[in-house]
Design a protein around this motif. Structure first.
Motif, PDB file in Angstrom:
ATOM      1  N   ARG A  84       0.718  -1.224  -0.141  1.00  0.00           N
ATOM      2  CA  ARG A  84       0.144  -0.103   0.143  1.00  0.00           C
ATOM      3  C   ARG A  84       0.879   1.141   0.120  1.00  0.00           C
ATOM      4  NH1 ARG A  84      -4.827  -1.339   4.266  1.00  0.00           N
ATOM      5  NH2 ARG A  84      -5.843  -2.762   3.121  1.00  0.00           N
ATOM      6  N   GLY A  85       2.128   1.298   0.669  1.00  0.00           N
ATOM      7  CA  GLY A  85       2.871   2.515   0.693  1.00  0.00           C
ATOM      8  C   GLY A  85       3.769   2.530  -0.411  1.00  0.00           C
ATOM      9  N   GLY A  86       3.790   1.786  -1.324  1.00  0.00           N
ATOM     10  CA  GLY A  86       4.463   1.973  -2.848  1.00  0.00           C
ATOM     11  C   GLY A  86       5.846   1.243  -2.872  1.00  0.00           C
ATOM     12  N   GLU A  87       5.965   0.442  -2.009  1.00  0.00           N
ATOM     13  CA  GLU A  87       7.218  -0.444  -1.946  1.00  0.00           C
ATOM     14  C   GLU A  87       7.054  -1.390  -3.200  1.00  0.00           C
ATOM     15  OE1 GLU A  87      10.987  -0.922  -1.028  1.00  0.00           O
ATOM     16  OE2 GLU A  87       9.700  -0.770   0.875  1.00  0.00           O
ATOM     17  N   PRO A  88       8.423  -1.197  -4.232  1.00  0.00           N
ATOM     18  CA  PRO A  88       8.106  -2.100  -5.366  1.00  0.00           C
ATOM     19  C   PRO A  88       7.935  -3.595  -4.954  1.00  0.00           C
ATOM     20  CG  PRO A  88      10.240  -0.578  -5.329  1.00  0.00           C
ATOM     21  CD  PRO A  88       9.558  -0.515  -3.941  1.00  0.00           C
ATOM     22  N   THR A  89       6.995  -4.227  -5.733  1.00  0.00           N
ATOM     23  CA  THR A  89       6.651  -5.445  -5.549  1.00  0.00           C
ATOM     24  C   THR A  89       8.009  -6.598  -5.251  1.00  0.00           C
ATOM     25  OG1 THR A  89       4.628  -5.247  -6.772  1.00  0.00           O
ATOM     26  CG2 THR A  89       5.430  -7.430  -6.350  1.00  0.00           C
ATOM     27  N   GLY A  90       8.818  -6.227  -6.256  1.00  0.00           N
ATOM     28  CA  GLY A  90       9.797  -7.308  -6.011  1.00  0.00           C
ATOM     29  C   GLY A  90      10.603  -6.991  -4.482  1.00  0.00           C
ATOM     30  N   THR A  91      10.814  -6.066  -4.120  1.00  0.00           N
ATOM     31  CA  THR A  91      11.423  -5.835  -2.770  1.00  0.00           C
ATOM     32  C   THR A  91      10.655  -6.357  -1.742  1.00  0.00           C
ATOM     33  OG1 THR A  91      12.400  -3.590  -3.635  1.00  0.00           O
ATOM     34  CG2 THR A  91      12.284  -4.038  -1.343  1.00  0.00           C
ATOM     35  N   TRP A  92       9.505  -6.175  -1.426  1.00  0.00           N
ATOM     36  CA  TRP A  92       8.614  -6.649  -0.486  1.00  0.00           C
ATOM     37  C   TRP A  92       8.300  -8.064  -0.584  1.00  0.00           C
ATOM     38  CZ3 TRP A  92       4.102  -9.066  -0.773  1.00  0.00           C
ATOM     39  CH2 TRP A  92       3.233  -8.583  -1.862  1.00  0.00           C
ATOM     40  N   LEU A  93       8.387  -8.526  -1.710  1.00  0.00           N
ATOM     41  CA  LEU A  93       8.021 -10.074  -2.038  1.00  0.00           C
ATOM     42  C   LEU A  93       9.388 -10.714  -1.610  1.00  0.00           C
ATOM     43  CD1 LEU A  93       5.618 -11.734  -2.833  1.00  0.00           C
ATOM     44  CD2 LEU A  93       6.709 -11.245  -5.358  1.00  0.00           C
TER      45      LEU A  93
END
Length: 126
Positions: A84-93
Motif C-alpha cells: 500500500r505504501g508504494g514499495e516495489p513488489t519485488g522488494t517486499w516480495l
C-alpha cells in the motif's frame, strides 16, 4: 553456531520496519506502526530464545516458536503496508520470501521430531 544463527535470523526483522523502506515509500499510518511493534517484539523474542539456548533453559524452543509466530504476523502486516505504501513488489516480495523460508527452517528444526532430537543432541548435550 545455532545460537548465533537464531540471533541473526531474529535480527532480520529490522528489514521489515519503516526505517528500511525504500525512498518515497509512505511509512506513516497504523499498519506501519503495528508492523514496527510486531517486528520489535519478534526481535526481542528471538533475543530471549537465544539467551535461553545459550543458558540451556528448557523454554528456549517455546520462545523461538512463539517469536516465529509473531514474526509471521509481522510479515503479513509488513506485506500489506509495503504494498500500500508504494514499495516495489519485488522488494517486499523478496523480504517476505526470505522470512518465510527462515520461519519454515526454524519451525522444521523445532517441530519435526527427528530434527528436534538432532537439535537437542547438539544444543542441550554437555
Amino acid at each position: 553456531m545455532g545460537g548465533i544463527a537464531l540471533l541473526l535470523a531474529g535480527s532480520t526483522w529490522l528489514w521489515l520496519t519503516p526505517a528500511f523502506a525504500g525512498r518515497g515509500v509512505a511509512t506513516s499510518g497504523a499498519l506501519w506502526w503495528v508492523t514496527r511493534l510486531l517486528c520489535l517484539v519478534t526481535i526481542a523474542g528471538f533475543c530471549l530464545a537465544t539467551y535461553g539456548l545459550f543458558a540451556r533453559r528448557p523454554w528456549w524452543e517455546t520462545a523461538a516458536l512463539t517469536s516465529s509466530a509473531i514474526g509471521l504476523v509481522a510479515l503479513l502486516t509488513y506485506a500489506v503496508a509495503a504494498a500500500r505504501g508504494g514499495e516495489p513488489t519485488g522488494t517486499w516480495l523478496w523480504n517476505a520470501f526470505v522470512h518465510v523460508l527462515m520461519l519454515a527452517g526454524i519451525s522444521a528444526l523445532l517441530l519435526v521430531p527427528a530434527l528436534e532430537r538432532w537439535v537437542d543432541s547438539h544444543v542441550m548435550s554437555p
